[in-house]
Write an enzyme that holds these catalytic residues in place. Structure first.
Site, mmCIF file in Angstrom:
data_model
loop_
_atom_site.group_PDB
_atom_site.id
_atom_site.type_symbol
_atom_site.label_atom_id
_atom_site.label_comp_id
_atom_site.label_asym_id
_atom_site.label_seq_id
_atom_site.Cartn_x
_atom_site.Cartn_y
_atom_site.Cartn_z
ATOM 1 N N HIS A 73 14.773 -13.832 57.418
ATOM 2 C CA HIS A 73 14.639 -12.405 57.162
ATOM 3 C C HIS A 73 15.914 -11.671 57.568
ATOM 4 O O HIS A 73 16.559 -12.016 58.556
ATOM 5 C CB HIS A 73 13.440 -11.816 57.914
ATOM 6 N N ASP A 75 15.718 -8.216 57.813
ATOM 7 C CA ASP A 75 15.319 -6.995 58.509
ATOM 8 C C ASP A 75 15.415 -7.201 60.012
ATOM 9 O O ASP A 75 15.284 -8.321 60.524
ATOM 10 C CB ASP A 75 13.920 -6.549 58.100
ATOM 11 N N ASP A 106 18.453 -12.664 65.880
ATOM 12 C CA ASP A 106 17.157 -12.631 65.195
ATOM 13 C C ASP A 106 17.239 -11.749 63.963
ATOM 14 O O ASP A 106 16.994 -10.561 64.032
ATOM 15 C CB ASP A 106 16.102 -12.109 66.171
ATOM 16 N N GLU A 140 9.799 -9.234 57.934
ATOM 17 C CA GLU A 140 9.285 -10.106 58.997
ATOM 18 C C GLU A 140 9.031 -9.337 60.279
ATOM 19 O O GLU A 140 8.061 -9.613 61.002
ATOM 20 C CB GLU A 140 10.268 -11.250 59.259
ATOM 21 N N GLU A 141 9.887 -8.369 60.570
ATOM 22 C CA GLU A 141 9.735 -7.584 61.793
ATOM 23 C C GLU A 141 8.756 -6.422 61.616
ATOM 24 O O GLU A 141 8.460 -5.716 62.582
ATOM 25 C CB GLU A 141 11.093 -7.029 62.242
ATOM 26 N N GLU A 169 14.706 -19.155 62.497
ATOM 27 C CA GLU A 169 14.422 -18.309 63.657
ATOM 28 C C GLU A 169 15.113 -18.860 64.906
ATOM 29 O O GLU A 169 15.335 -20.072 65.018
ATOM 30 C CB GLU A 169 12.914 -18.229 63.905
ATOM 31 N N HIS A 366 16.106 -8.803 70.186
ATOM 32 C CA HIS A 366 15.396 -7.523 70.340
ATOM 33 C C HIS A 366 15.903 -6.690 71.515
ATOM 34 O O HIS A 366 15.371 -5.606 71.767
ATOM 35 C CB HIS A 366 13.878 -7.742 70.487
#
Length: 397
Positions: A73, A75, A106, A140-141, A169, A366
Site C-alpha cells: 500500500h 497510503d 510502512d 490499507e491504513e 509490510e 507510524h
C-alpha cells in the site's frame, strides 16, 4: 528515473503526501517506475456508500504462469505534530545514513525495494519465465474496504490468477532477517450495551446501575483465558478497549453502559465458534453477577463488527523456502517464521493464493520521524531480487 535504486524510488514515493484516503501522486509515481520495465499498468478506483473512493493500482509483467504477486500500500497514516519532526514528513531528507519521511518503513520502503529488485532481475535476466504483478492499494491504513479486497475481486473477475504472493509490510522487529510472517491471528470486535434503570445515586433501590453489569460482563470476557496457544500461534487474547456511560452527573445512575472489545484469536477458534463462546460467557455472567445481589439477570445487547478477520496459516513450502533461503543468503541469518502481530492485507490475499510477509524493520512505523536506514533499503532489495530468482526456480521444478 533509475528504478534499480531503491533509495531514489523511496524518495519519490515519500514526497507524495498520500495520507489515507488521498492518492497524493504515489500511485502515479509507481506507474512511472513500472511502465518502462514493461509492466501493463491499470488504475482502479473503488467505491462504497459511506466510505471515501480509493484509487488502487494493478500492474503485470508477463502473461503466462507461474505468477508471483507483490502486494502493498502507498497510503500512509497522518503525520501527527509536524513541528515535532526533525525533518519534513514528506521531504525524504537523508541524515546520518537514514531517510526520513512518513511511509519510509510502512510501507513505501518495501514497494521501492521490490520495484528495484524487479528492475535488477529484468536487467540481468530479461523478463521472468512467468509473470510478476504489483497489487497496490491506497486503503490499507484506512477502513480497508475499497482497497485490496476489491482490487483482488476486480482482478480475479478479469481472469487474473496467482501462484504466490509476498506482502512487503515491515515484519522485522530489530534487524533485517529477523522474521517472516507466515500467517496471522484472526480479529473479532464487538460492542456490548447493558441496560439499566436511571435514577438518583442516593436511592439505588429505585434504579438499576448498568455499571455493575458492564463490569461483570467485561470481567467474564477477559478471564479465564480462551486458550493456551497452539504450535503455530500464541494464546488468543481479548482486550476491552472502551467502557462508556455517557454520564456527566456524579449523582445520577445512568440508564445504560457500553463496552467495546477486540480479540486476536488463534486457530483453536473460528469466528463462529468464538462468537458462541463469548455469548456463553456473557450469559453466565449476566445471571451470576455478584455485583448485583437480588437483581434479575443483566440485560445486554451485543453488536458484532461487520468485517472480522479470519485466522490463517500459510504452508506453501516452495514460497516459504524461497524467501527464507533468500534472507539467509543475503543476511546470513535464518529468519523466524511467525504469526505474531496485528492484521494486514494478507488476510484478503490468502483466499486467492499462498501469502507470506517480509519487509523492513518496523521500529519507527507510524511514529514522528519515521525513517529507514539507506543500507537496509539496499539489503532488502538484494533479498527481494534473490527471492524472485529462487521462487521462479522452485516454481519451474
Amino acid at each position: 528515473m533509475t528504478v534499480t535504486d531503491p533509495a531514489a524510488n523511496l524518495a519519490t514515493l515519500i514526497r507524495c503526501p498520500s495520507v489515507t484516503p488521498a492518492e497524493g501522486g504515489a500511485l502515479s509515481a509507481l506507474e512511472k517506475m513500472l511502465k518502462p520495465l514493461g509492466f501493463a499498468v491499470e488504475r482502479v478506483t473503488a467505491s462504497e456508500d459511506g466510505t471515501p473512493d480509493i484509487e488502487n493500482l494493478y500492474a503485470r509483467l508477463g502473461t503466462a504462469g507461474p505468477h508471483l504477486m507483490f502486494a502493498g500500500h502507498t497510503d500512509v497514516v497522518p503525520i501527527g505534530d509536524e513541528a515535532a519532526w526533525t525533518h519534513g514528513p514528506f521531504s525524504a531528507d537523508i541524515a546520518d545514513g537514514e531517510m526520513y519521511g512518513r511511509g519510509a518503513v510502512d510501507m513505501k520502503g518495501g514497494i521501492a525495494c521490490f520495484a528495484a529488485a524487479a528492475a535488477r532481475h529484468i536487467e540481468k535476466n530479461g523478463k521472468p519465465q512467468g509473470s510478476i504483478s504489483f497489487l497496490i492499494t491506497g486503503d490499507e491504513e484506512g477502513p480497508a474496504i475499497n482497497g485490496t479486497a476489491k482490487l483482488l475481486e476486480w482482478a480475479a473477475a478479469k481472469g487474473e490468477r496467482w501462484d504466490a504472493c509476498l506482502v512487503g509490510e515491515p515484519t522485522n522487529p530489530d534487524r533485517l532477517g529477523d522474521m517472516i510472517k507466515i500467517g496471522r491471528r484472526g480479529s473479532l470486535s464487538g460492542t456490548i450495551t447493558v441496560h439499566g434503570v436511571q435514577g438518583h445515586a442516593a436511592y439505588p433501590h429505585l434504579a438499576d446501575s448498568p455499571v455493575r453489569g458492564i463490569l461483570a460482563l467485561t470481567q467474564a470476557l477477559m478471564d479465564p483465558p480462551f486458550d493456551s496457544g497452539t504450535d503455530d500461534f500464541q494464546p488468543s487474547n481479548l482486550e476491552v478497549t472502551t467502557i462508556d456511560v455517557a454520564n456527566k452527573a456524579v449523582n445520577v445512575i445512568p440508564a445504560k453502559a457500553s463496552a467495546c472489545f477486540n480479540i486476536r484469536f488463534n486457530d483453536t477458534w473460528s469466528v463462529d465458534s468464538l462468537k458462541t463462546e463469548i455469548i456463553a460467557r456473557l450469559d453466565r455472567a449476566s445471571a451470576e453477577s455478584v455485583l448485583r445481589p437480588g437483581r434479575p439477570p443483566v440485560r445486554y445487547d451485543i453488536v458484532w463488527s461487520e468485517r472480522p478477520s479470519h485466522v490463517f496459516l500459510t504452508r506453501n513450502n516452495a514460497l516459504i523456502a524461497s524467501l527464507s533461503d533468500a534472507v539467509q543468503a543475503v543476511t546470513g541469518r535464518a529468519p523466524t517464521l511467525s504469526t505474531t502481530g496485528g492484521t494486514s492485507d494478507a488476510r484478503f490475499i490468502k483466499d486467492y493464493c499462498p501469502v507470506v510477509e517480509f519487509g523492513l524493520v518496523g521500529q519507527t512505523m507510524h511514529m514522528v520521524d519515521e525513517r529507514v536506514a539507506i543500507a537496509d533499503l539496499e539489503t532488502l532489495t538484494q533479498i527481494y531480487e534473490t527471492f524472485i530468482s529462487r521462487w521462479f526456480g522452485h516454481a519451474a521444478d
